[in-house]
Design a protein around this motif. Structure first.
Motif, PDB file in Angstrom:
ATOM      1  N   LYS A  59       0.894  -1.164   0.050  1.00  0.00           N
ATOM      2  CA  LYS A  59       0.035  -0.162  -0.028  1.00  0.00           C
ATOM      3  C   LYS A  59       0.945   1.488  -0.068  1.00  0.00           C
ATOM      4  N   VAL A  60       0.920   1.963  -1.097  1.00  0.00           N
ATOM      5  CA  VAL A  60       1.552   3.138  -1.275  1.00  0.00           C
ATOM      6  C   VAL A  60       1.081   4.415  -1.364  1.00  0.00           C
ATOM      7  N   LEU A  61       1.314   5.387  -0.730  1.00  0.00           N
ATOM      8  CA  LEU A  61       0.588   6.721  -0.860  1.00  0.00           C
ATOM      9  C   LEU A  61       1.663   7.694  -1.663  1.00  0.00           C
ATOM     10  N   VAL A  62       1.091   8.196  -2.770  1.00  0.00           N
ATOM     11  CA  VAL A  62       1.743   9.317  -3.626  1.00  0.00           C
ATOM     12  C   VAL A  62       1.195  10.707  -3.045  1.00  0.00           C
ATOM     13  N   VAL A  63       2.175  11.741  -2.735  1.00  0.00           N
ATOM     14  CA  VAL A  63       1.561  12.853  -2.372  1.00  0.00           C
ATOM     15  C   VAL A  63       2.068  13.909  -3.213  1.00  0.00           C
ATOM     16  N   GLY A  64       1.120  14.460  -3.785  1.00  0.00           N
ATOM     17  CA  GLY A  64       1.333  15.622  -4.789  1.00  0.00           C
ATOM     18  C   GLY A  64       0.933  15.275  -6.260  1.00  0.00           C
ATOM     19  N   ALA A  93      -2.270   5.910   8.272  1.00  0.00           N
ATOM     20  CA  ALA A  93      -1.445   5.179   9.153  1.00  0.00           C
ATOM     21  C   ALA A  93      -1.102   3.890   8.674  1.00  0.00           C
ATOM     22  N   SER A  94      -1.502   3.394   7.842  1.00  0.00           N
ATOM     23  CA  SER A  94      -1.822   1.732   7.455  1.00  0.00           C
ATOM     24  C   SER A  94      -0.963   1.785   5.934  1.00  0.00           C
ATOM     25  N   PHE A  95      -0.427   2.714   5.407  1.00  0.00           N
ATOM     26  CA  PHE A  95       0.532   2.592   4.429  1.00  0.00           C
ATOM     27  C   PHE A  95       1.825   2.092   4.584  1.00  0.00           C
ATOM     28  N   ASP A  96       2.438   1.242   3.533  1.00  0.00           N
ATOM     29  CA  ASP A  96       3.505   0.718   3.836  1.00  0.00           C
ATOM     30  C   ASP A  96       4.701   1.679   3.282  1.00  0.00           C
ATOM     31  N   CYS A  97       4.362   2.734   2.647  1.00  0.00           N
ATOM     32  CA  CYS A  97       5.398   3.711   2.307  1.00  0.00           C
ATOM     33  C   CYS A  97       4.554   4.937   1.560  1.00  0.00           C
ATOM     34  N   ALA A  98       5.218   5.909   1.593  1.00  0.00           N
ATOM     35  CA  ALA A  98       4.728   7.363   0.806  1.00  0.00           C
ATOM     36  C   ALA A  98       5.844   8.004   0.137  1.00  0.00           C
ATOM     37  N   PRO A 131       7.807   4.881   6.015  1.00  0.00           N
ATOM     38  CA  PRO A 131       8.745   5.529   5.342  1.00  0.00           C
ATOM     39  C   PRO A 131       8.328   6.367   4.358  1.00  0.00           C
ATOM     40  N   VAL A 132       9.009   7.624   4.096  1.00  0.00           N
ATOM     41  CA  VAL A 132       8.977   8.737   3.140  1.00  0.00           C
ATOM     42  C   VAL A 132       9.982   8.739   2.229  1.00  0.00           C
ATOM     43  N   ILE A 133       9.690   8.581   0.958  1.00  0.00           N
ATOM     44  CA  ILE A 133      10.829   8.706  -0.055  1.00  0.00           C
ATOM     45  C   ILE A 133      10.274   9.584  -1.078  1.00  0.00           C
ATOM     46  N   GLY A 134      11.138   9.879  -2.125  1.00  0.00           N
ATOM     47  CA  GLY A 134      10.881  10.872  -3.241  1.00  0.00           C
ATOM     48  C   GLY A 134      10.665  10.080  -4.355  1.00  0.00           C
ATOM     49  N   GLU A 135      10.359  10.647  -5.596  1.00  0.00           N
ATOM     50  CA  GLU A 135       9.980  10.416  -6.928  1.00  0.00           C
ATOM     51  C   GLU A 135      11.648   9.780  -7.504  1.00  0.00           C
ATOM     52  N   ILE A 136      12.454  10.672  -7.087  1.00  0.00           N
ATOM     53  CA  ILE A 136      13.917  10.245  -7.528  1.00  0.00           C
ATOM     54  C   ILE A 136      14.367   8.521  -6.947  1.00  0.00           C
ATOM     55  N   GLU A 137      14.117   8.764  -5.700  1.00  0.00           N
ATOM     56  CA  GLU A 137      14.479   7.226  -4.893  1.00  0.00           C
ATOM     57  C   GLU A 137      13.553   6.134  -5.653  1.00  0.00           C
ATOM     58  N   LEU A 138      12.541   6.512  -5.742  1.00  0.00           N
ATOM     59  CA  LEU A 138      11.395   5.407  -6.426  1.00  0.00           C
ATOM     60  C   LEU A 138      11.837   4.957  -7.630  1.00  0.00           C
ATOM     61  N   ALA A 139      12.224   5.950  -8.554  1.00  0.00           N
ATOM     62  CA  ALA A 139      12.777   5.637  -9.768  1.00  0.00           C
ATOM     63  C   ALA A 139      14.137   4.896  -9.810  1.00  0.00           C
ATOM     64  N   TYR A 140      14.959   5.188  -9.165  1.00  0.00           N
ATOM     65  CA  TYR A 140      16.362   4.607  -8.946  1.00  0.00           C
ATOM     66  C   TYR A 140      16.274   3.158  -8.455  1.00  0.00           C
ATOM     67  N   LYS A 141      15.324   2.649  -7.687  1.00  0.00           N
ATOM     68  CA  LYS A 141      15.116   1.335  -7.162  1.00  0.00           C
ATOM     69  C   LYS A 141      14.937   0.544  -8.496  1.00  0.00           C
ATOM     70  N   MET A 142      14.467   1.050  -9.736  1.00  0.00           N
ATOM     71  CA  MET A 142      14.283   0.335 -10.792  1.00  0.00           C
ATOM     72  C   MET A 142      15.173   0.491 -11.846  1.00  0.00           C
ATOM     73  N   GLU A 143      16.227   1.187 -11.743  1.00  0.00           N
ATOM     74  CA  GLU A 143      17.254   1.552 -12.701  1.00  0.00           C
ATOM     75  C   GLU A 143      18.028   0.526 -12.882  1.00  0.00           C
TER      76      GLU A 143
END
Length: 463
Positions: free
Chosen positions: A17-22, A70-75, A97-109
């Motif tokens: 369960k992932v929350l995207v903010v913005g 409060a139940s999200f696995d990541c934001a 955990p709160v990460i950004g779009e760059i960090e999310l993309a890098y996980k797939m790089e």
């Protein structure tokens, strides 16, 4: 080369369960990537009146249900969303955990990555590096703060590809594992202090681009920036310097390699510091000014580290034209040249804009207040500015600074249309008109691009 296994990362996201903010461009691209990875995505934006196109996922606007969030696995936070807002504090309190779009993309790089940051010059340098790398490797992607979300392109990456990323301080606030193969910090001058609060926090955000680089990786730094020169020895990676004023001197070589350093001579020659060999003369390019010499050297050093043959890189530099909205020539009207420097969104960038003018100039400035001090900008006019036209939120603040600096040739305007008409009446044949606001655009426009485009439209309508 180590290849990141994005299959494992994808499995780690599946059914999470992932929350995207913005809900801007980056947020929607992150949502699309997460859906592709099989995550259970929800979207949130604090603007309760925002219109959101159908994404096929739950959307929350304005307020939010605490039990659900409060139940999200990541934001995943979009770059424009501050990481100290109440929602971010709530999520951290709930161990989300709160990460950004760059960090999310890098996980797939899966390929190699170049990361470029700095207060000014990022877009020009990133675009130039992208063009150089594309000439050498067609599997090159240019992403990030330049307007093309990293999450939108990353699934196209491969072990043979290169991703060139322009990265802002906002994006660097939320990286944890991001580790570019080559990084560059072009300069650090006061900016975005309304978000970062202190200059030290802003510096730390910029330098964090190197924090996961090992000793075999390279960071390219501006020798003329005192902060970067003094902090170079603290970085965990190798360092290459460039300088628009002098040959870099290595007092304590440490992890650095002087054979990589570059500098510009007074005659415009760009040389290798070790032996003085001339690589290129800036006069052969369409990029004038010391700031562009720095952009060129940064790009050449990055290309060299990536294995691009020097003759190929230099050939691209010779043909490269300035990017849109950065001292961009618009039109000549009645002998007056009009320039769009809407990307001059802070005083240091605007100083470089006015320094590129070699004639009397009518300057259009002002905009959203990011907490900047405009003293050095006013002092940089050096007799070039015959009239300063001020608009936007900061116009009174800038006028006060101008008075303190003994500059009184200013007047207020209410709109861009009024500014262009006033400039047209004031400027004489042989003069220039320059839009270089020294401020962000958000008080009157959605972006600096929209501001620059409006300026160009009004200029093109002049008779």
């Amino acid at each position: 080369m180590e290849v990141r296994d994005r299959n494992n990362e994808a499995l780690a996201l599946k059914d999470k369960k992932v929350l995207v903010v913005g809900l801007g461009k980056s947020g929607l691209a992150a949502c699309a990537l997460l859906k592709e990875m099989g995550a259970q995505v929800s979207l949130y934006d604090g603007n309760k009146d925002l219109e959101c196109k159908e994404m096929g996922v739950p959307v929350y606007l304005g307020s939010y249900p605490e039990d659900v969030f409060a139940s999200f696995d990541c934001a995943v936070f979009s770059p424009g969303v501050p990481t100290d807002i109440p929602l971010a504090c709530f999520l951290r309190e709930k161990k989300v955990p709160v990460i950004g779009e760059i960090e999310l993309a890098y996980k797939m790089e899966r390929g190699r990555v170049i990361g470029i940051t700095g207060t000014n010059g990022k877009t020009t340098t990133t675009t130039l590096v992208g063009e150089i790398l594309k000439a050498y490797n067609p599997h090159t992607f240019v992403v990030g703060n330049i307007g093309n979300p990293y999450t939108k392109e990353v699934l196209n990456s491969s072990p043979e590809s290169v991703t060139v990323a322009e990265i802002s301080s906002f994006q660097l606030e939320t990286v944890s594992s991001f580790a570019p193969d080559v990084s560059a910090v072009l300069n650090i001058t006061p900016d975005h202090l309304n978000r970062h609060k202190t200059m030290e926090k802003y510096i730390e955000a910029k330098l964090s681009i190197t924090k996961n680089q090992g000793k075999d990786k390279l960071c390219v730094l501006n020798y003329e920036d005192k902060v970067l020169r003094e902090r170079a020895e603290e970085l965990p990676c190798r360092v290459a310097f460039f300088s628009s004023q002098r040959r870099p001197v290595r007092t304590a070589p440490g992890k650095g390699e002087s054979c990589l350093d570059m500098y510009k001579r007074e005659d415009g020659s760009i040389c290798m510091a070790e032996d003085g060999r001339v690589v290129l003369n800036q006069k052969e390019t369409r990029l004038p000014g010391d700031h562009n010499a720095e952009n060129i050297m940064a790009a050449l050093l990055i290309a060299r580290e990536m294995g691009v043959p020097e003759h190929m890189a230099v050939g691209v530099v010779r043909k490269f034209s300035p990017v849109e909205h950065r001292v961009e020539f618009v039109k000549t009207v009645s002998g007056v040249d009009y320039y769009n420097d809407s990307k001059g969104t802070n005083p240091d960038a605007a100083i470089k804009g006015i320094q590129s003018m070699d004639r009397p100039t009518v300057l259009i400035g002002g905009g959203y207040d990011k907490g900047a001090d405009f003293t050095e900008w006013i002092q940089s006019f050096g007799g070039r500015v015959k009239k300063l036209l001020l608009l936007g939120q900061t116009r009174e603040k800038i006028a006060g600074t101008a008075k303190e600096c003994g500059f009184s040739a200013y007047e207020f305007v209410d709109t861009m249309e009024e500014a262009v008409k006033a400039a047209h009446e004031i400027a004489e044949a042989g003069d220039a008109v320059l839009l270089s606001p020294a401020c962000a655009s958000w008080d009157m426009y959605k972006s600096f691009e929209q501001r620059g485009n409006q300026f160009k439209e009004y200029v093109k309508c002049l008779k």
